[in-house]
Every structure is written in C-alpha cells, then in structure tokens.
Design a protein around this motif. Structure first.
Motif, PDB file in Angstrom:
ATOM      1  N   TYR A 148      17.767 -25.615   2.058  1.00 51.63           N
ATOM      2  CA  TYR A 148      16.958 -24.703   1.228  1.00 51.63           C
ATOM      3  C   TYR A 148      17.522 -24.763  -0.185  1.00 51.63           C
ATOM      4  O   TYR A 148      18.740 -24.834  -0.374  1.00 51.63           O
ATOM      5  CB  TYR A 148      17.062 -23.262   1.724  1.00 51.63           C
ATOM      6  CG  TYR A 148      16.495 -23.052   3.105  1.00 51.63           C
ATOM      7  CD1 TYR A 148      15.132 -22.815   3.296  1.00 51.63           C
ATOM      8  CD2 TYR A 148      17.332 -23.094   4.219  1.00 51.63           C
ATOM      9  CE1 TYR A 148      14.618 -22.635   4.564  1.00 51.63           C
ATOM     10  CE2 TYR A 148      16.827 -22.905   5.488  1.00 51.63           C
ATOM     11  CZ  TYR A 148      15.466 -22.679   5.659  1.00 51.63           C
ATOM     12  OH  TYR A 148      14.956 -22.492   6.914  1.00 51.63           O
ATOM     13  N   HIS A 333       8.334 -18.975  -2.555  1.00 54.00           N
ATOM     14  CA  HIS A 333       8.669 -20.399  -2.496  1.00 54.00           C
ATOM     15  C   HIS A 333       7.597 -21.163  -3.254  1.00 54.00           C
ATOM     16  O   HIS A 333       6.520 -20.630  -3.566  1.00 54.00           O
ATOM     17  CB  HIS A 333       8.820 -20.884  -1.048  1.00 54.00           C
ATOM     18  CG  HIS A 333       7.600 -20.678  -0.200  1.00 54.00           C
ATOM     19  ND1 HIS A 333       6.387 -21.290  -0.459  1.00 54.00           N
ATOM     20  CD2 HIS A 333       7.403 -19.904   0.892  1.00 54.00           C
ATOM     21  CE1 HIS A 333       5.512 -20.919   0.445  1.00 54.00           C
ATOM     22  NE2 HIS A 333       6.086 -20.071   1.273  1.00 54.00           N
ATOM     23  N   SER A 339      10.645 -25.170   1.259  1.00 50.33           N
ATOM     24  CA  SER A 339      12.116 -25.191   1.263  1.00 50.33           C
ATOM     25  C   SER A 339      12.687 -24.889  -0.122  1.00 50.33           C
ATOM     26  O   SER A 339      13.896 -24.780  -0.281  1.00 50.33           O
ATOM     27  CB  SER A 339      12.631 -26.549   1.764  1.00 50.33           C
ATOM     28  OG  SER A 339      12.164 -27.559   0.909  1.00 50.33           O
ATOM     29  N   TYR A 374      14.694 -13.528   2.985  1.00 50.51           N
ATOM     30  CA  TYR A 374      13.695 -14.472   3.517  1.00 50.51           C
ATOM     31  C   TYR A 374      14.395 -15.688   4.157  1.00 50.51           C
ATOM     32  O   TYR A 374      14.034 -16.127   5.254  1.00 50.51           O
ATOM     33  CB  TYR A 374      12.790 -14.986   2.391  1.00 50.51           C
ATOM     34  CG  TYR A 374      11.741 -14.026   1.863  1.00 50.51           C
ATOM     35  CD1 TYR A 374      11.439 -12.833   2.516  1.00 50.51           C
ATOM     36  CD2 TYR A 374      11.030 -14.323   0.707  1.00 50.51           C
ATOM     37  CE1 TYR A 374      10.463 -11.975   2.018  1.00 50.51           C
ATOM     38  CE2 TYR A 374      10.048 -13.478   0.205  1.00 50.51           C
ATOM     39  CZ  TYR A 374       9.773 -12.304   0.862  1.00 50.51           C
ATOM     40  OH  TYR A 374       8.806 -11.467   0.362  1.00 50.51           O
ATOM     41  N   ILE A 375      15.372 -16.241   3.430  1.00 49.80           N
ATOM     42  CA  ILE A 375      16.027 -17.470   3.946  1.00 49.80           C
ATOM     43  C   ILE A 375      16.831 -17.135   5.203  1.00 49.80           C
ATOM     44  O   ILE A 375      16.820 -17.895   6.183  1.00 49.80           O
ATOM     45  CB  ILE A 375      16.908 -18.121   2.853  1.00 49.80           C
ATOM     46  CG1 ILE A 375      16.024 -18.601   1.696  1.00 49.80           C
ATOM     47  CG2 ILE A 375      17.722 -19.287   3.427  1.00 49.80           C
ATOM     48  CD1 ILE A 375      16.781 -19.161   0.501  1.00 49.80           C
ATOM     49  N   GLU A 377      16.231 -14.922   7.439  1.00 49.22           N
ATOM     50  CA  GLU A 377      15.306 -14.810   8.573  1.00 49.22           C
ATOM     51  C   GLU A 377      14.886 -16.192   9.065  1.00 49.22           C
ATOM     52  O   GLU A 377      14.814 -16.451  10.268  1.00 49.22           O
ATOM     53  CB  GLU A 377      14.054 -14.009   8.166  1.00 49.22           C
ATOM     54  CG  GLU A 377      14.289 -12.514   8.033  1.00 49.22           C
ATOM     55  CD  GLU A 377      14.745 -11.882   9.336  1.00 49.22           C
ATOM     56  OE1 GLU A 377      13.924 -11.732  10.241  1.00 49.22           O
ATOM     57  OE2 GLU A 377      15.952 -11.563   9.439  1.00 49.22           O
ATOM     58  N   ARG A 378      14.595 -17.081   8.137  1.00 49.75           N
ATOM     59  CA  ARG A 378      14.151 -18.427   8.535  1.00 49.75           C
ATOM     60  C   ARG A 378      15.282 -19.200   9.217  1.00 49.75           C
ATOM     61  O   ARG A 378      15.043 -19.929  10.184  1.00 49.75           O
ATOM     62  CB  ARG A 378      13.625 -19.185   7.313  1.00 49.75           C
ATOM     63  CG  ARG A 378      12.280 -18.625   6.858  1.00 49.75           C
ATOM     64  CD  ARG A 378      11.779 -19.314   5.619  1.00 49.75           C
ATOM     65  NE  ARG A 378      11.496 -20.724   5.839  1.00 49.75           N
ATOM     66  CZ  ARG A 378      11.181 -21.579   4.862  1.00 49.75           C
ATOM     67  NH1 ARG A 378      11.110 -21.146   3.604  1.00 49.75           N
ATOM     68  NH2 ARG A 378      10.937 -22.839   5.125  1.00 49.75           N
ATOM     69  N   GLY A 381      15.414 -18.362  12.643  1.00 49.50           N
ATOM     70  CA  GLY A 381      14.235 -18.755  13.412  1.00 49.50           C
ATOM     71  C   GLY A 381      13.156 -17.682  13.475  1.00 49.50           C
ATOM     72  O   GLY A 381      12.280 -17.730  14.334  1.00 49.50           O
ATOM     73  N   ARG A 382      13.228 -16.710  12.549  1.00 50.29           N
ATOM     74  CA  ARG A 382      12.207 -15.647  12.542  1.00 50.29           C
ATOM     75  C   ARG A 382      11.323 -15.771  11.302  1.00 50.29           C
ATOM     76  O   ARG A 382      11.721 -16.388  10.310  1.00 50.29           O
ATOM     77  CB  ARG A 382      12.897 -14.268  12.544  1.00 50.29           C
ATOM     78  CG  ARG A 382      13.686 -13.977  13.801  1.00 50.29           C
ATOM     79  CD  ARG A 382      14.206 -12.541  13.787  1.00 50.29           C
ATOM     80  NE  ARG A 382      15.240 -12.346  12.801  1.00 50.29           N
ATOM     81  CZ  ARG A 382      16.560 -12.372  13.059  1.00 50.29           C
ATOM     82  NH1 ARG A 382      16.986 -12.588  14.298  1.00 50.29           N
ATOM     83  NH2 ARG A 382      17.446 -12.180  12.103  1.00 50.29           N
ATOM     84  N   ASP A 383      10.158 -15.094  11.331  1.00 47.94           N
ATOM     85  CA  ASP A 383       9.279 -15.056  10.163  1.00 47.94           C
ATOM     86  C   ASP A 383       9.739 -13.947   9.226  1.00 47.94           C
ATOM     87  O   ASP A 383       9.861 -12.793   9.661  1.00 47.94           O
ATOM     88  CB  ASP A 383       7.829 -14.764  10.584  1.00 47.94           C
ATOM     89  CG  ASP A 383       7.155 -16.007  11.093  1.00 47.94           C
ATOM     90  OD1 ASP A 383       7.637 -17.110  10.773  1.00 47.94           O
ATOM     91  OD2 ASP A 383       6.168 -15.864  11.852  1.00 47.94           O
ATOM     92  N   PRO A 384       9.961 -14.250   7.944  1.00 49.69           N
ATOM     93  CA  PRO A 384      10.390 -13.204   7.012  1.00 49.69           C
ATOM     94  C   PRO A 384       9.312 -12.146   6.794  1.00 49.69           C
ATOM     95  O   PRO A 384       8.120 -12.465   6.815  1.00 49.69           O
ATOM     96  CB  PRO A 384      10.660 -13.950   5.712  1.00 49.69           C
ATOM     97  CG  PRO A 384      10.430 -15.375   5.961  1.00 49.69           C
ATOM     98  CD  PRO A 384       9.848 -15.566   7.319  1.00 49.69           C
TER      99      PRO A 384
END
Ligand SMILES: Cc1cc2nc3c(=O)[nH]c(=O)nc-3n(C[C@H](O)[C@H](O)[C@H](O)COP(=O)(O)OP(=O)(O)OC[C@H]3O[C@@H](n4cnc5c(N)ncnc54)[C@H](O)[C@@H]3O)c2cc1C
Length: 450
Positions: A148, A333, A339, A374-375, A377-378, A381-384
C-alpha cells in the motif's frame, strides 16, 4: 532552453526503467569504495519481507499521522515514512512565530526519535519517482516495494501560471519574495525580511482557490500590520486578493482590518495577477498596478510535485491536468488504483456541493487517522467503514490584547452518496479563541509526536 512535457515524460520513463532494472540486485549500482549508507536511486533501500508493507511519502501533517496510527491499528504491517526534510516545521502557528509570539522550538519537531518510539521506519530521502505498475518507490537513497502507498506530499507553487517556462523569473521571485507556504527555509527568510523592514509598501498576492489554508494569508496580514503598529514602523500592507471578497470568516477579518489596522491594511479584491517583475519590484493586476518595497508573492497552489510524478492528477473536461489528485471521494484511494491513497492538501474534488476539503492541517491529520484505519481493515481482510473528516481553524487577528476568530466545517454523506458541508464562522474576536488555538496546536503535536 526549455524541455516540452512529452520529452520530459519520455526521458523520465526511461530513467525509471533503468532504475528499476538496477534494483534487481541489491546494491549492484553501489560504486566500489562508497560507504554503504550514502545510497543511490538504483540500490534497493529496504528488501521486502513477508509482512505487508505500507510506504508513506511525505512526513507532514497527513503522513506523520498515518505512520503512527498504522503501527497501532495494524501491528503486523511494516510502515516506512519517507520525508526529504530533516526536521518537521509547522505552518500552523507560524504566523504567530513570525512576530515572535512563540519560539521556533514550539513549531519544530524531531522525526527520528518519534519514529523509533512508534515503531515505524523514518528515512530522510527525496522521493524521485513512483512506479505504480511495479508498486515501487524510487528515492534518492534507493528503491523500495510497497503493498500500500500513501501519498501526502502537500502543495507546490504553480509559478508556471505567472512565468511560463522562465525559470530565472520564478527562481528570482522565490528567492527574493518567498511565499513561505511550504515548510522550508522560506519561513526564516520571510521572518528576516519582516524584522529588517524599515517602512514602505509591503504587498501580499493571494492565490486563487483552491489554496492551502485560505484564511491564513489574512491572519498573516494582520500579524504583519500589528508588528508595524507595535514597533512604529511606517509600513502599509496591501492585500492583492484574487477572490472578490474576504472568506472564510470575512466579517471577522474585515472588522480587524477596519477597526485595528485602518492606517496599515488596504484590501484589494479581484486583483488577478497579470505580471510580476521581481527585479523591478512591480506587480500588474486586473485591479491596478503596484510597486513595492517587500512582497509575499504567493503563486497559485497545486498538489505537491510527487502527486504529479505518481501520475495521480485529474483532468479537466478539456483533458488538461486540473492540478489535484483524482481520488475516490469517500475512500481516498486513487480512482482505478485502490493500493494508492492520497491525503491532505493534494486531494482533488470530493463533492459537487463544495468541491474541495479545506486544505488544512486539521483535515490532513484527520485523513491520516482515516486512511490508517482503512488500510488496517484491509490488511485484516475486512471492508473499511466510511469515515469523514471535520475541520477547525483559528486565526489570530490582534496581538495586544491577543484575539482570534475561527471557522469550523462538518461533513456528512446525504442519501445520494454525496458529501455535504456545513460551515460555522465565529467572527467575534476573543481571547478565549487564542487559548483554544494554542490548546488545539498542543493536542495535534501530541497526536503526531507524543
Ligand atoms: C502560514 C500558514 C498557516 C496555516 N495555518 C493553519 C491552521 O491554523 N490550521 C490548519 O489546520 N492548517 C493551517 N495551515 C495549512 C497546513 O499547513 C496544511 O494544510 C498542512 O500542512 C497539509 O498537510 P499535508 O500533510 O497535506 O502536507 P504537508 O504538511 O506540507 O506535508 C507534506 C510533506 O511532504 C514532503 N514531501 C513532498 N514531496 C516530497 C518528496 N518528493 N520526497 C520527500 N518528501 C516530500 C514535504 O517535505 C512535507 O514535509 C497553514 C498553512 C500556512 C502556510
């Protein structure tokens, strides 16, 4: 001689390809006999391990916040912060510093010890190129790969709007009459110019919107006028504003100009710059021409050079670069490249209602928190979950007694998915707002460095 943009991009592209090839073998391009840490763009700066890596480019208000909170929210990620300056210098509070209300130590901060305390890598280096295809950043010390990327480059001065490709005129303007709107030695040059000013015409050109911290040039004008008044300097401040009126907090600033600095400040709206001659000290504008003894010449603002090098800039309907990073308004983003995040002043249009977030330290700091979340969470493996910033700015208008005014912005998403803005101006100047201003600064410094 000037180089047209197409040739420049071709040359730059070839450069990146060469650099990327050189990165295949760590330190292959290191010249024999050179100490290892001197580094060169063709070296590998940090080999990448298994942990997801986040590279943050720009250690200002946005980047510093992102780096610190990423380590807390995503402890398994490797976080690298790249910044060209050796020391953090705060633009907020700098107008008070110009007139000696605060010491340099209050607005400067160390990078290295802070990064060590918070567990991210700080590397002082110039970011030269971003190869988004290869997910690689090339710096003056070597290249590194990312999973990222967070770009927080702040702004650049668009001197081309005044001088075209005439670098001599741009350099002379920046050297003699710096804007001091980007953290570097310009602030010290401006302070020296003010302290050496013996009287006469002090002119400020204000850039067209969108600009970094729109109320701060009016604050600076008030502080300079207050300094003249206090020290019996026979100086006049002329504000040549591109806009048709003072905003935000227009009534509060106009009251200060009229009630506190009637003999010191002249405000000129619609003063679109036609030409500037830094050698003859002359400005021509749509609202009239002026000669000056000293000037703060603020060219129009654009996203920092790095946002251009990373090819993030949006386009106008005619296909020309619009000057600002083309981000997804809600997730921050890049459109088409999830990314890569862009935060802070470099961010482009986010809403049809108000266009740009205020280009403020408060928003950049909030963006840092939001994107770190946000990052994280990603990475997990989750959605932010969507989060929006807010904004709060205090502007000092009087030095004795100390008085300030303020402006606040809040944001929400409406049922059409559009971000809406509410603005609250506090035009009544007061000592309490000065106290709140210093409290705000202390809390923000603690948030980034504590
Ligand atoms: C006089 C003045 C007063 C202000 N007052 C206020 C205020 O009271 N409140 C408020 O909220 N805001 C205020 N602001 C606005 C505030 O300073 C900015 O909005 C804020 O700094 C934006 O943060 P950022 O992270 O986007 O950019 P910055 O803080 O500018 O950080 C960008 C960083 O990126 C680095 N960088 C850029 N390119 C590269 C590269 N190629 N390689 C390595 N490093 C690079 C730069 O050196 C810099 O450190 C003021 C600004 C000014 C000029």
């Amino acid at each position: 001689m000037t180089l047209d943009r197409r040739h420049f991009l071709t040359a730059a592209g070839a450069g990146v390809a060469t650099l990327a090839a050189g990165c295949a073998t760590p330190n292959a391009a290191n010249r024999p006999g050179l100490p290892f840490f001197i580094g060169s763009p063709a070296q590998t700066l940090l080999p990448k391990g298994k942990a997801p890596r986040v590279v943050v480019c720009g250690g200002g208000w946005g980047g510093l916040t992102t780096a610190k909170y990423l380590r807390q929210l995503a402890p398994g990620a490797e976080v690298v912060l790249l910044e060209r300056n050796p020391v953090f210098f705060s633009c907020p509070i700098s107008n008070k510093w110009l007139v000696d209300m605060v010491d340099t130590s209050f607005i400067t901060h160390d990078y290295l010890r802070v990064s060590e305390r918070h567990g991210y890598r700080f590397i002082q280096a110039e970011v030269l190129e971003v190869d988004r295809g290869a997910k690689r950043v090339v710096t003056s010390l070597g290249a590194l790969d990312y999973d990222y990327l967070v770009l927080a480059p702040g702004i650049r001065y668009n001197y081309e709007a005044w001088f075209g490709n005439d670098r001599r005129m741009a350099d002379a303007t920046r050297a003699r009459f710096p804007a001091a709107y980007v953290s570097n030695a310009e602030h010290f040059a401006l302070k020296q110019a003010l302290h050496n000013f013996k009287g006469g015409d002090w002119v400020m050109t204000l850039p067209p919107p969108p600009q970094r911290c729109p109320p701060s040039p009016y604050e600076r004008a008030c502080m300079v006028a207050w300094y003249f008044k206090k020290n019996n300097i026979k100086g006049k401040v002329t504000i040549l504003d591109h806009k048709d009126g003072v905003r935000p907090i227009g009534p509060g600033f106009r009251a200060a100009f009229n009630e506190l600095y009637k003999d010191y400040i002249t405000y000129v709206p619609n003063a679109h710059v036609q030409s500037i001659d830094p050698f003859k000290k002359e400005i021509k504008t749509d609202a009239g021409d002026m000669k000056f003894d000293h000037a703060v010449l603020m060219a129009p603002h654009q996203a920092g050079d790095l946002a251009w090098k990373a090819d993030t800039i949006g386009r106008t309907s005619e296909g020309k670069p619009n000057g600002w990073a083309d981000v997804d308004p809600l997730m921050l983003h890049l459109k088409g490249d999830p990314s890569v995040y862009v935060i802070g002043d470099a961010v482009g249009v986010v809403s049809p209602q108000f266009a740009f977030y205020p280009k403020s330290a408060h928003v950049a700091n909030k963006h840092g928190h939001i994107v770190a979340g946000y990052i994280a969470e990603r990475v997990a493996g989750r959605d932010p979950k969507l989060t929006l910033p807010d904004n709060l700015c205090y502007m000092m208008v009087n030095g004795e007694p100390r008085e300030a005014i303020s402006v606040q912005f809040d944001y929400k998403v409406n049922d059409k998915g559009v971000i809406e803005q509410t603005q609250i101006d506090v035009n009544q100047r007061s000592g309490d707002l000065v106290k709140e201003n210093f409290r705000w600064a202390g809390l923000k410094f603690e948030d980034m460095f504590g």
